[in-house]
Design an enzyme around this catalytic site. Sequence first.
Site: not given
Length: 496
Positions: A150, A174, A177, A227, A282, A381
């Site tokens: 995202f 993909k 969402e 992740s 990240c 994280e």
Amino acid sequence: MTQRISHWIDGKSWAGVADRTGEVFDPATGEVRARVDFAGGGQVDEAVAAAARAFPGWRDTSLAARSRVLFRFRELLTERKDELAAIITAEHGKVLSDAAGEIARAIENVEYACGAPQMLKGGFSENASTGVDVYSIAQPLGVVGVISPFNFPAMVPLWFVPNALACGNTVVLKPSEKDPSASLFIAELFAEAGLPDGALNVLHGDKVAVDGLLTHPVVKAISFVGSTPIARYVYETATAHGKRVQALGGAKNHMVVLPDADLDLAADAAVSAGFGSAGERCMAVSVVVAVDPVGDELVSKIASRMGSLTVGDGRSPESEMGPLVTAAHRDRVQSYVEAGVSAGASLVVDGRSVSVPGGGFWLGPTLFDRVRTDMSIYTDEIFGPVLSVVRAGSYDDALALVNANAYGNGTAIFTNDGRAARRFQNEVEVGMVGLNVPIPVPVGYYSFGGWKDSLFGDSHAYGPEGFHFFTRTKVITSRWPDPSQGGVNLGFPRNS
């Protein structure tokens, strides 16, 4: 009426009725702005079948024609980048300037992919043996899957999709969402640029869609960013099903500040790298390692800069930091602030007190000092606007701290000592290193990726390694003998 967001399959919006849907929020207001269709197994099969049908024609399309599509896509993306930035801000929450920066870096990767004819040149050895030529060619894999996060809804898909297409593959993307519209915008631009129907498909959804791609027998490779636990799962699942995988995981990026550093520049960098995009990067700096005796002064300088940051709706030109992407994610990040306080870290700036009118998923910039390495705010994280300062007694202590961490994505050192910087770049066990650069994201003609628990697989993203990942090499040995030559020889072939 709530907007519907659906899949893009075989060059058009999917016309079916989804069994399941999800909510897409405006993070700045907390309101539901759309509902997104979630793919089931049937939609996964539809998208993969469309990509498989498109593959032979796209594979056999000339390099010149493929490059023209990418060049045209680059032009369209440049012309309409403001529209895409507005979409990103509306669904992710990052400020418009940050969204524009994301698109600019994405365009770098598209431009690199436009050089496919140069990147896909093979080798040729004439007369390797008497009358025998040997040459290699790079060929596409087939249908490939891209699963993106995202936090960069445009840039991360464009780390992979342009290179995959340039190499002659077809793609099923993909996206997250949580902010799905950017990927549809990208797919529509590719269609306008001349990409054949089915060469790029977009599936929305959750684990059902992900698992469908990871296990589908027609999908040859998976590119993933997310992740570390999910990256590990993607790698193990997809490789168990015979796929080539590049899975980029999480990070805990350290910024080491030596006593000789310019502390004003270091403080500027810590704030910029720690709180840009609300820490949902990240490559964000989440740990500042202050080497004695600069800790007190550095913390003071960082805190003073944090006080002047403007937190607000990303669509406002005055805003420097927007909301977090969802209420659940905001609550998760806020729980780490509470855990840090409970563990005894010194809370210098408390972002929980931020107040923005109109609802939304807000948490202000937060600063902890004297953080220990056994605290969850250090080990985990967090992926939010929480910056931890750890004190170190020396350069060697700081280096050992970074190298002991499970992650190895990005790191930086701030110093005016060239010898220390050179030693750091040589000794640190991290894949991307900044020397007085807080967010060392490589330019498009290098490749992106970390070490240790930040990468699963052997290949980094985009750049030269991206082209290598999306192709496989075939070696041809060729001879055109005189018709009078012949005869059976059962011995192993030798060069002569």
